[in-house]
Scaffold this active site. Sequence first.
Site, PDB file in Angstrom:
ATOM      1  N   SER A   1      -8.723  -0.235  -5.167  1.00  0.00           N
ATOM      2  CA  SER A   1      -8.126  -0.872  -4.096  1.00  0.00           C
ATOM      3  C   SER A   1      -8.893  -2.438  -3.954  1.00  0.00           C
ATOM      4  O   SER A   1      -8.111  -3.405  -3.655  1.00  0.00           O
ATOM      5  CB  SER A   1      -8.263  -0.116  -2.905  1.00  0.00           C
ATOM      6  OG  SER A   1      -9.559   0.106  -2.653  1.00  0.00           O
TER       7      SER A   1
ATOM      8  N   HIS B   1      -2.076   2.256  -4.551  1.00  0.00           N
ATOM      9  CA  HIS B   1      -1.745   1.002  -4.893  1.00  0.00           C
ATOM     10  C   HIS B   1      -0.608   0.941  -6.105  1.00  0.00           C
ATOM     11  O   HIS B   1      -0.329  -0.322  -6.427  1.00  0.00           O
ATOM     12  CB  HIS B   1      -3.053   0.127  -5.096  1.00  0.00           C
ATOM     13  CG  HIS B   1      -3.816   0.085  -3.905  1.00  0.00           C
ATOM     14  ND1 HIS B   1      -3.476  -0.735  -3.144  1.00  0.00           N
ATOM     15  CD2 HIS B   1      -4.845   0.734  -3.460  1.00  0.00           C
ATOM     16  CE1 HIS B   1      -4.470  -0.756  -1.966  1.00  0.00           C
ATOM     17  NE2 HIS B   1      -5.336   0.287  -2.198  1.00  0.00           N
TER      18      HIS B   1
ATOM     19  N   LYS C   1       2.134   1.104   1.869  1.00  0.00           N
ATOM     20  CA  LYS C   1       1.633  -0.036   0.962  1.00  0.00           C
ATOM     21  C   LYS C   1       2.979  -0.671   0.370  1.00  0.00           C
ATOM     22  O   LYS C   1       3.725  -1.203   1.174  1.00  0.00           O
ATOM     23  CB  LYS C   1       0.593   0.114   0.302  1.00  0.00           C
ATOM     24  CG  LYS C   1      -1.003   0.380   0.861  1.00  0.00           C
ATOM     25  CD  LYS C   1      -2.035   1.082  -0.136  1.00  0.00           C
ATOM     26  CE  LYS C   1      -3.305   0.827   0.960  1.00  0.00           C
ATOM     27  NZ  LYS C   1      -4.012   2.169   0.719  1.00  0.00           N
TER      28      LYS C   1
HETATM   29  C1  LIG Z   1      -4.855   2.458   1.626  1.00  0.00           C
HETATM   30  C2  LIG Z   1      -5.648   3.953   0.712  1.00  0.00           C
HETATM   31  C3  LIG Z   1      -5.686   5.044   1.382  1.00  0.00           C
HETATM   32  C4  LIG Z   1      -5.421   5.577   2.536  1.00  0.00           C
HETATM   33  O1  LIG Z   1      -4.033   5.494   2.757  1.00  0.00           O
HETATM   34  P1  LIG Z   1      -3.407   5.358   4.487  1.00  0.00           P
HETATM   35  O2  LIG Z   1      -2.013   5.800   4.053  1.00  0.00           O
HETATM   36  O3  LIG Z   1      -3.442   3.787   4.620  1.00  0.00           O
HETATM   37  O4  LIG Z   1      -4.345   6.126   5.353  1.00  0.00           O
HETATM   38  C5  LIG Z   1      -6.245   6.060   0.233  1.00  0.00           C
HETATM   39  N1  LIG Z   1      -6.588   5.768  -0.786  1.00  0.00           N
HETATM   40  C6  LIG Z   1      -6.359   4.581  -1.354  1.00  0.00           C
HETATM   41  C7  LIG Z   1      -6.941   4.182  -2.731  1.00  0.00           C
HETATM   42  C8  LIG Z   1      -6.056   3.658  -0.440  1.00  0.00           C
HETATM   43  O5  LIG Z   1      -5.822   2.194  -1.021  1.00  0.00           O
END
Ligand SMILES: *Cc1c(COP(=O)(O)O)cnc(C)c1O
Length: 399
Positions: free
Chosen positions: A184, A212, A244
């Site tokens: 991330s 991602h 995302k």
């Molecule tokens: C954003 C993210 C999460 C969390 O997801 P949310 O739906 O925002 O709680 C988990 N793992 C990774 C790698 C992330 O980037």
Amino acid sequence: MTDLPPRFRQALEQDRQERARQGLTRQRRAREFAPPPFAILDGRSVINFCSNDYLGLSGHPALIKATREGLDEYGLGSGASQLVCGYSAVHKELEERLAEHTGRSRAVLFSNGYMANLAIIDSLLGKGDCVFGDRLNHASLIDAARLSRAVYKRYPHGDVNALTRLLQHNDTGKALVSTDAVFSMDGDIAPLKEMVHLCTEHGALLSVDDAHGFGVLGRKGAGTLEQLGLGPEQVPLLMATFGKALGGFGAFVAGDELIIDNLVQRARTLIYTTAPPPALAKAALRALTLLTEEAWRREKLSELTEHFIQGAREHGLPLAGSTTPIQPVILGTAAKAVMVSRQLLERGFWVTAIRPPTVPQGTSRLRITLSAAHEIAHIDALLDALVEVLGQEERACGQ
Ligand SMILES: *Cc1c(COP(=O)(O)O)cnc(C)c1O
């Protein structure tokens, strides 16, 4: 008015001072909405280069319409946990479509990715088991291991040899190898093919967090595993989110029937929480169809990413080698990252500085994220601003 107990006040004030001293104080910026890639900050329109809205779908009329229809059909709240009466036909339909889209036998919804990650590790592992995680794994994966009371063993970032040694020396309990697919804060991709072989050899279960990659990578946007041609036989467990690239909110886990059923039976972050609003499931269903209908968004994003990398190279900017829309520019100290971020904002570009503990000490950075909503001209303008600001910084430091 009651006052805080002195021990709390003292501890919190000390904490705050220490954070400020290290330049690590964090601030939420309240923005107002403008269609991606823009945002309104303090009444001013800026170009957003730090959102995970990779396809620019968060303001898409079709998703807003689907959500509205969902609200009309189902009301707002789901009213209860999935296992009580919070689970709707639209949740079920979304799970079925996700299973199909990712080529897995079943899928189950969670309120968000953080909770989905807690669910996976906590319901599959316990005391005496072991989670092997990349050093740069998302915080939710680490918290999940803590919660499960399994041992969490970290290996250096992307280091398959180190992981091999850890697996060779593991002789107790079940072993889960847990990794971000696309990291991330760095944007690089885990060596998943090698990891698949290792896990097979050592009887470990491979679990991939594709927050991602989902929507961004793969021909139909099914994510990193689709791009690498890794099916359910190779990666039995996949987590991804709607917050995302899909422009919405929520998450799911897809995989083997037995694993998904185990989650439904045992996952505390599913059982003891209100089911997600059905309208959001309706929006995610629509977003899934957009992944195919508007495949041009993925192509455009990939071209923009290529353009950014090329441009940064020509300008001599220090890139980290990522090929995804996450493009970190590592600056070192927190103070420098904050200063550069501030200067960019003055010039109309919103790129938040990322500092410890989100990233390791000494690797504070700008985490630039690209979106299909950007245009070539936005990227060129950002590159020019970066060159100017970093040049000024260097002169100011007398380098
Ligand atoms: C954003 C993210 C999460 C969390 O997801 P949310 O739906 O925002 O709680 C988990 N793992 C990774 C790698 C992330 O980037």
